[in-house]
Structures are given as structure tokens and as C-alpha cells.
Motif scaffolding. Sequence first.
Motif, short mmCIF file in Angstrom:
data_model
loop_
_atom_site.label_atom_id
_atom_site.label_comp_id
_atom_site.label_asym_id
_atom_site.label_seq_id
_atom_site.Cartn_x
_atom_site.Cartn_y
_atom_site.Cartn_z
N VAL A 1 27.46 12.34 -3.57
CA VAL A 1 26.77 11.20 -2.97
C VAL A 1 27.53 9.93 -3.35
O VAL A 1 27.68 9.62 -4.54
N GLY B 1 20.00 7.33 5.28
CA GLY B 1 18.85 7.87 4.56
C GLY B 1 19.19 8.90 3.50
O GLY B 1 18.35 9.73 3.16
N GLU C 1 20.29 8.10 0.32
CA GLU C 1 20.39 7.49 -1.00
C GLU C 1 19.66 8.25 -2.10
O GLU C 1 20.04 8.21 -3.27
N ALA C 2 18.60 8.97 -1.77
CA ALA C 2 17.82 9.68 -2.78
C ALA C 2 18.37 11.07 -3.09
O ALA C 2 17.85 11.75 -3.97
N LEU C 3 19.41 11.47 -2.39
CA LEU C 3 19.97 12.81 -2.60
C LEU C 3 20.82 12.85 -3.86
O LEU C 3 21.37 11.84 -4.31
N SER C 4 20.95 14.05 -4.42
CA SER C 4 21.80 14.29 -5.58
C SER C 4 22.63 15.53 -5.34
O SER C 4 22.24 16.42 -4.57
N ASP D 1 21.42 19.36 -4.35
CA ASP D 1 20.23 19.45 -3.50
C ASP D 1 20.55 20.31 -2.28
O ASP D 1 21.65 20.24 -1.71
#
Length: 456
Positions: free
Chosen positions: A404, A429, A431-434, A437
Motif C-alpha cells: 500500500v 478507497g 487507504e485502510a488496506l494493509s 489483506d
Amino acid sequence: MSQNPPDLRPDLARARVSETRRDGQPTIGMVSLGCPKALVDSERILTRLRAEGYGISADYSGADAVIVNTCGFLDSAKAESLDAIGEALTENGRVIVTGCLGAEPEYITGAHPKVLAVTGPHQYEQVLDAVHGAVPPSPDPFVDLLPSTGVSLTPRHYSYLKISEGCNHACKFCIIPDMRGKLASRPHKAVLREAEKLVEAGVRELLVISQDTSAYGTDWKDRDEKAPILSLARDLGQLGAWVRLHYVYPYPHVRELVPMMTDLMATGGVLPYLDIPFQHAHPDTLRRMARPAAAARTLDEIAAWRAACPDLALRSTFIVGYPGETEAEFQTLLDWLDEAQLDRVGCFKYENVDGARSNALPDHVPEEIKQDRWERFMEKAQAISEARLEAKVGKRMQVIVDLVEEDAATCRTMHDAPEIDGNLFIDEGFEALSAGDIVTVEVDEAGEYDLWGRLV
């Protein structure tokens, strides 16, 4: 270095190596070249050294000595290995050489007489002895503990799982059996336990590797089943991680592997992906290679696999310009590729390798013709890839997140192995991923080798 560019070199990539060291701790650096099987050897060496109290350095200047794990499969790979040894000597000065090229110690010492030691492939004890001689261990029993999963040179969320060593094939262009010996499969329980520990440590994808994965266990004289890879794949598929099979020869029992790729899809399991080294398609070329020469039946097998698992992705590698290859033989390969419609394809121009029987074959192909055929082959493969990826637009699929960054998340579908296949990019959309995942996306754009999608 043409074979291992800096962003793919395991010693320079996103490896899981802690740089925290205690005062007075001896440190070792590692340069790992070649295939994933060699990378696993590097991980095992570093794990043993870490257990003895050595620190692991991510750069030359921070190391008391450097191990260079070499590749010797092609002459170009040998030259690259010599370059890497020279670089390590220049930057550090204390170098221990191991790996496939180590099977030719005079070749190495002739170019680099100042190396401290040379050992062959998977000679772990000899490498440790050489390190002890160059940099004596100084363990602290209260601090230096063996990590539960060992040292990894891959990102945290995927790991290579080597299930066997060596090969029983006698391909004329290959010297792997001479360097690494005959097939020697690891015990089923040992492989499964390693896989369990990796998954317990957070690994989301297991990349199963060997020289001949579908032959796993056939070297056991007292085996209970004809094809032990079937039960191993079944057990690995129950661990809750993705399982990707590499280097699978198209033996008849591969038909029994493919249904697992459909049955276990809902919970992860064995991915609908087969990496099969076809090498060529013309029967005469295959005979000169000492390879199975039934390319027409191979097309039937591909059709049967896809009938059993319509979502199956196939990747393969080929050699063009093999000694004696005529224009008609090469055209047969292009026509076969049109029919096979493989998803991912790699291609190599033939090279002589010291010790390979193909060197003595007549009618070697001029370099300019090899280059022309390589370009024509890749143009065909690229067109097929682009069309097959375009057919995925509008579909929903699971992807695993590799990286990311500020502008996008780099992911892979079930049809893509790390480093060698394509990517799927999410640029909105994300930004919250790591990393690690596994998410569902809808594909909204396709290129020649990559996809773009949005989270759903």
C-alpha cells in the motif's frame, strides 16, 4: 544485474529482517540470487545463523561477512553471480559463496581468488562451518532465541514452501540434477508442520515449490499412494491460506489436482493456478530436449483441466532458438500457443550451459534469429494476455494486497504469483488496506499484463 534487478533482489527487497542488534553481536549479510528454491535455502541458512546468535545485516557495511547464494543454471546467471560476488568483495571484502554455482568452486575462485570459502547447493553445515571460521559466534543464551518460523526473506504475508529437492528428469539443456541431485522429497508431516507454523505466524499465501512438484513423494519406495502430491495438496488446502502450486509437470494425476481448485475455493485452499514448464510444442524439438513429445495430448489435458475448473489460470515457460529449431518448428509453437491460450507466459532464448548435453547438438541457431523468434513469441503471448485480461473486466474476484503506497494498493488475484505475474491496482478507497489483506474487487480496467479494480 539482468536476472535479479535491485527491486527483486531478496537482499534488497521488502524482507522480514530485524536490524535490532545487541552490543558485540556478530553480523552476517546475505545476497540471494536465482530461483525461489535458492531463496528458501538462504532463509534456512539465516535461520540457523540467527539461532547461533548472529545478527543479520541488510547492507554490506553493517556485516562482518557476506554470504552470496549463487545461481548457475545459465551462463548469463553464472556471470551475474560472479558480478554479485565481486560487488560483495568490493563493498565488504569478506565473502562466503554457496548455491548452485558453488558446485564449480574452481570457476568461482578463478575469477575471485579472495573469497573465504565456496560450498555447493543446500550444503548448510558447510556454510555454517565457513561462517564460524570467518566470524566466530558469540551467542547470548538469554537474548538470542530462534524465531518460531525462522528468518524470512519474503514479505510477511506470503512464503515459499519447498517440498522436495533435486530432479529425476534428464532434459538435455538442464544441469540441475548434476548440481542438486535426484529427487528427494521431504516427509509429508514435516512439510505440513512447516506450513502450519507459517500460517500461525500470519502467512496468507503458501507458494509450493520444488524442481518437479507433481513428482513429490514418488521417490518413496514404501509409499501408500501413487501420487503423494494429491494428499499433500489436500492437507495444505485445509489450513485456511491460499496454496499456489509451482513447477507442476503435466503427469496424468494432475487431473486429480484440478478438482481441488474448485472444491476449496470458498475457504481459500488450493488456488486455480498451475505453473507448468511446457518448454516447447513441436515434437521434434521436444525430443531433442529429451522432454515428453506429446504436445497434441497436452492440449487435450489443458481442455480437460479447464472443463473441471473453468476459472483455472495456466502459466508456463518456453525456450526459443533451441539447437536445430527450424522456422517450421517455431511456427508450430506459435500455433500451439494460439490454441492453448495460456494466461501467463515466460520465454527464454536458448543458452549453452557448461555440462549440458544440448551443447553438443548440431545446428545451433544464430543469435539474431533467436532474438527475432523471442520478440515474435512475446508479441503473441502479450496479445493473448491482453485478451484474457480484458475478459475479466466487470467480474468480481478476490485479491491479496502486497503493498500500500500513497497513490495505490498493489494486489494480486488468485491467478497471479508474486514477482513473475501481473498485478491488480486499486487507486481509490484503498487507504485502510494493509499488506496481506484479502479483499473482493470488481475489475474495471485491463492492460497487457495488469488489471485495475475497485473495492466492493
